[in-house]
Every structure is written in structure tokens, then in C-alpha cells.
Design an enzyme around this catalytic site. Structure first.
Site, PDB file in Angstrom:
ATOM      1  N   ASP A   1      26.374  -5.848   9.708  1.00  0.00           N
ATOM      2  CA  ASP A   1      25.312  -5.679  10.726  1.00  0.00           C
ATOM      3  C   ASP A   1      25.598  -4.778  11.821  1.00  0.00           C
ATOM      4  O   ASP A   1      27.047  -4.676  11.963  1.00  0.00           O
ATOM      5  CB  ASP A   1      24.901  -7.098  11.012  1.00  0.00           C
ATOM      6  CG  ASP A   1      23.554  -7.037  12.250  1.00  0.00           C
ATOM      7  OD1 ASP A   1      22.810  -6.399  11.760  1.00  0.00           O
ATOM      8  OD2 ASP A   1      23.793  -8.048  13.055  1.00  0.00           O
ATOM      9  N   ARG A   2      24.591  -4.334  12.587  1.00  0.00           N
ATOM     10  CA  ARG A   2      25.088  -3.506  13.826  1.00  0.00           C
ATOM     11  C   ARG A   2      25.092  -4.227  15.238  1.00  0.00           C
ATOM     12  O   ARG A   2      26.125  -4.478  15.501  1.00  0.00           O
ATOM     13  CB  ARG A   2      24.064  -2.223  13.638  1.00  0.00           C
ATOM     14  CG  ARG A   2      24.458  -1.214  14.757  1.00  0.00           C
ATOM     15  CD  ARG A   2      23.647  -0.254  15.150  1.00  0.00           C
ATOM     16  NE  ARG A   2      22.784  -0.599  16.083  1.00  0.00           N
ATOM     17  CZ  ARG A   2      21.421  -0.043  16.398  1.00  0.00           C
ATOM     18  NH1 ARG A   2      21.157   1.154  16.000  1.00  0.00           N
ATOM     19  NH2 ARG A   2      20.820  -0.376  17.549  1.00  0.00           N
ATOM     20  N   ASP A   3      23.945  -4.536  15.484  1.00  0.00           N
ATOM     21  CA  ASP A   3      23.767  -5.107  16.707  1.00  0.00           C
ATOM     22  C   ASP A   3      24.504  -6.612  16.882  1.00  0.00           C
ATOM     23  O   ASP A   3      24.049  -7.408  16.079  1.00  0.00           O
ATOM     24  CB  ASP A   3      22.269  -5.272  17.278  1.00  0.00           C
ATOM     25  CG  ASP A   3      21.770  -3.726  17.309  1.00  0.00           C
ATOM     26  OD1 ASP A   3      22.473  -2.768  17.645  1.00  0.00           O
ATOM     27  OD2 ASP A   3      20.548  -3.690  17.100  1.00  0.00           O
TER      28      ASP A   3
ATOM     29  N   ASP B   1      16.390  -7.490  24.750  1.00  0.00           N
ATOM     30  CA  ASP B   1      15.387  -6.549  25.177  1.00  0.00           C
ATOM     31  C   ASP B   1      15.639  -5.376  24.089  1.00  0.00           C
ATOM     32  O   ASP B   1      15.131  -4.283  24.188  1.00  0.00           O
ATOM     33  CB  ASP B   1      15.514  -6.001  26.486  1.00  0.00           C
ATOM     34  CG  ASP B   1      15.278  -7.199  27.494  1.00  0.00           C
ATOM     35  OD1 ASP B   1      14.447  -8.007  27.264  1.00  0.00           O
ATOM     36  OD2 ASP B   1      16.061  -7.240  28.417  1.00  0.00           O
TER      37      ASP B   1
ATOM     38  N   THR C   1      20.903  -2.967   9.044  1.00  0.00           N
ATOM     39  CA  THR C   1      20.602  -3.295  10.218  1.00  0.00           C
ATOM     40  C   THR C   1      18.974  -3.460  10.460  1.00  0.00           C
ATOM     41  O   THR C   1      18.378  -2.497  10.288  1.00  0.00           O
ATOM     42  CB  THR C   1      21.140  -2.554  11.266  1.00  0.00           C
ATOM     43  OG1 THR C   1      20.499  -2.802  12.719  1.00  0.00           O
ATOM     44  CG2 THR C   1      20.822  -1.029  11.328  1.00  0.00           C
ATOM     45  N   ASN C   2      18.438  -4.654  10.871  1.00  0.00           N
ATOM     46  CA  ASN C   2      17.089  -4.726  11.104  1.00  0.00           C
ATOM     47  C   ASN C   2      16.780  -3.981  12.524  1.00  0.00           C
ATOM     48  O   ASN C   2      17.606  -4.232  13.331  1.00  0.00           O
ATOM     49  CB  ASN C   2      16.555  -6.252  11.476  1.00  0.00           C
ATOM     50  CG  ASN C   2      16.646  -6.865  10.138  1.00  0.00           C
ATOM     51  OD1 ASN C   2      16.850  -6.249   9.242  1.00  0.00           O
ATOM     52  ND2 ASN C   2      16.301  -8.204  10.305  1.00  0.00           N
TER      53      ASN C   2
ATOM     54  N   SER D   1      13.567  -3.661  14.269  1.00  0.00           N
ATOM     55  CA  SER D   1      12.180  -3.833  14.525  1.00  0.00           C
ATOM     56  C   SER D   1      11.835  -3.063  15.873  1.00  0.00           C
ATOM     57  O   SER D   1      10.359  -2.697  15.977  1.00  0.00           O
ATOM     58  CB  SER D   1      11.789  -5.162  14.370  1.00  0.00           C
ATOM     59  OG  SER D   1      12.362  -5.793  15.663  1.00  0.00           O
TER      60      SER D   1
ATOM     61  N   HIS E   1      10.622  -2.479  10.305  1.00  0.00           N
ATOM     62  CA  HIS E   1       9.447  -3.153  10.208  1.00  0.00           C
ATOM     63  C   HIS E   1       9.562  -4.250  10.979  1.00  0.00           C
ATOM     64  O   HIS E   1      10.424  -4.919  11.392  1.00  0.00           O
ATOM     65  CB  HIS E   1       9.203  -3.669   8.761  1.00  0.00           C
ATOM     66  CG  HIS E   1       9.280  -2.247   7.947  1.00  0.00           C
ATOM     67  ND1 HIS E   1       9.939  -2.223   6.793  1.00  0.00           N
ATOM     68  CD2 HIS E   1       8.521  -1.160   7.872  1.00  0.00           C
ATOM     69  CE1 HIS E   1       9.718  -0.965   6.441  1.00  0.00           C
ATOM     70  NE2 HIS E   1       8.524  -0.546   6.651  1.00  0.00           N
TER      71      HIS E   1
ATOM     72  N   ARG F   1      13.604  -6.110   5.351  1.00  0.00           N
ATOM     73  CA  ARG F   1      14.145  -6.839   6.587  1.00  0.00           C
ATOM     74  C   ARG F   1      14.690  -8.043   6.144  1.00  0.00           C
ATOM     75  O   ARG F   1      14.496  -9.049   5.458  1.00  0.00           O
ATOM     76  CB  ARG F   1      12.868  -7.252   7.477  1.00  0.00           C
ATOM     77  CG  ARG F   1      13.192  -7.912   8.709  1.00  0.00           C
ATOM     78  CD  ARG F   1      12.022  -8.411   9.710  1.00  0.00           C
ATOM     79  NE  ARG F   1      12.307  -8.942  10.790  1.00  0.00           N
ATOM     80  CZ  ARG F   1      13.038  -8.597  11.765  1.00  0.00           C
ATOM     81  NH1 ARG F   1      13.226  -7.546  11.887  1.00  0.00           N
ATOM     82  NH2 ARG F   1      13.308  -9.478  12.808  1.00  0.00           N
TER      83      ARG F   1
END
Length: 182
Positions: free
Chosen positions: A8-10, A19, A51-52, A54, A92, A101
Site C-alpha cells: 500500500d502507499r499512504d 486530509d 493504492t486507493n 479517492s 474512485h 477499490r
């Protein structure tokens, strides 16, 4: 056969934010994460990111903003002697009910198709229940890190017997240390 690790990234590679990470100025790698990716590559692993994102669908940042972040990530990994095999993202909103997602497995299917590999038992390192659920749904080996949302996720999962076998590490670097036998 080449080994793979999915990240995953974040919250795993870089600090996360409620935020969203909207620009290169807001993107800050977690200490040791870039070096860990370089060490994985040096040890013969291919690394892909799922990575999501959105924030794109929410209109908080543009595709160009995200691509600038991914370009910088690639530069930093390159400086450590590594390479990101691919970055797969879902732009998305949750309510779009797309197939990509996380916790759905569309991005993982795309990784398999693009590289003609199986992700069965491949480590998937994440910091959220969505990551763990996507890993389990795809047959990957779920790895949870305590960075990002990981501490809160670990507390949530610890109460659920279905998640007792998920390995938990302080951060990406400590997971890579164990994976590579350091």
C-alpha cells in the site's frame, strides 16, 4: 521464478493524512521505507504498489498531482538501487462500487495480468483493514505495519479471531529486515 511484494502507499511508504496527500509538498516518506524498497529490489524482489486514491474522485487533487508524487517516489527508490515494477491505483469513491477499490481485488488482478504472475501467498503490506481484507480475498499473505493507520487497525483486528494470524510489524523497514533475514 521472481518473488514479489505488494505495498500500500499512504501509511506504509509515506505518512498519511486524514486530509489526503494532495501534492508533492504534502508527500513525506516514512523514515526507512524507501531504503527498504531498495533492499527488497537488491534481494531480487519485484515491488508493486496498490493504492486507493479517492482524492482524485473527490476532486481534491488531480491525476497530475498524483503522478508527480509517484515520479518522486520512483526517483527516490532509484537512488537506493531499486525500481517500482508498477503503481496501481483506484481513483474512485467508495460509493462508486468499482471493482478496483480495496478491499476489492481489482488492482491485484491487474498486477497479476500485467506481469503474468500469481499473487498467491505473495506478501501484501498495508496499514488498514481494507489492505488486509484485499490480501486475504486474493490469497496473498497479509502483513500489517503500525505506521499510518496501523496501530488503530491492529487494535480493531485483535478483537476479531479471523485476523489473529496477521503478522504485524512496526514499519516497512522492520518487515523487510525479517523477510530478508537481517
Amino acid at each position: 521464478m521472481t518473488a514479489w511484494v505488494i505495498l500500500d502507499r499512504d501509511g506504509v511508504i509515506n505518512y498519511d493524512s486524514p486530509d489526503y496527500i494532495k501534492s508533492l509538498a504534502e508527500w513525506h516518506p516514512i523514515p526507512g521505507s524507501i531504503e527498504a524498497i531498495g533492499r527488497l529490489c537488491a534481494a531480487g524482489f519485484n515491488v508493486a504498489i496498490a493504492t486507493n486514491q479517492s482524492g482524485i474522485g473527490r476532486g481534491l487533487y488531480t491525476l497530475e498531482n498524483m503522478e508527480a508524487i509517484h515520479h518522486r517516489l520512483g526517483e527516490l527508490v532509484d537512488q537506493q538501487g531499486g525500481i517500482i515494477a508498477g503503481i496501481f491505483y483506484c481513483p474512485h469513491l467508495p460509493e462508486d462500487n468499482c471493482l478496483c477499490r480495496k478491499p476489492k481485488i481489482g488492482m491485484l488482478d491487474e498486477i497479476e495480468q500485467q506481469f503474468a504472475i500469481s499473487l498467491d501467498k505473495v506478501p501484501f503490506v498495508g496499514d488498514s483493514k481494507r489492505d488486509i481484507d484485499a490480501a486475504n480475498a486474493k490469497g496473498c499473505t497479509p502483513i500489517l505495519v503500525r505506521t499510518g493507520n496501523g496501530i488503530k487497525t491492529a487494535q480493531t483486528l485483535s478483537a476479531n479471531p479471523d485476523y489473529q494470524s496477521v503478522a504485524i510489524y512496526d514499519d516497512l523497514a522492520s518487515y523487510v529486515d525479517e523477510l530478508l533475514g537481517h
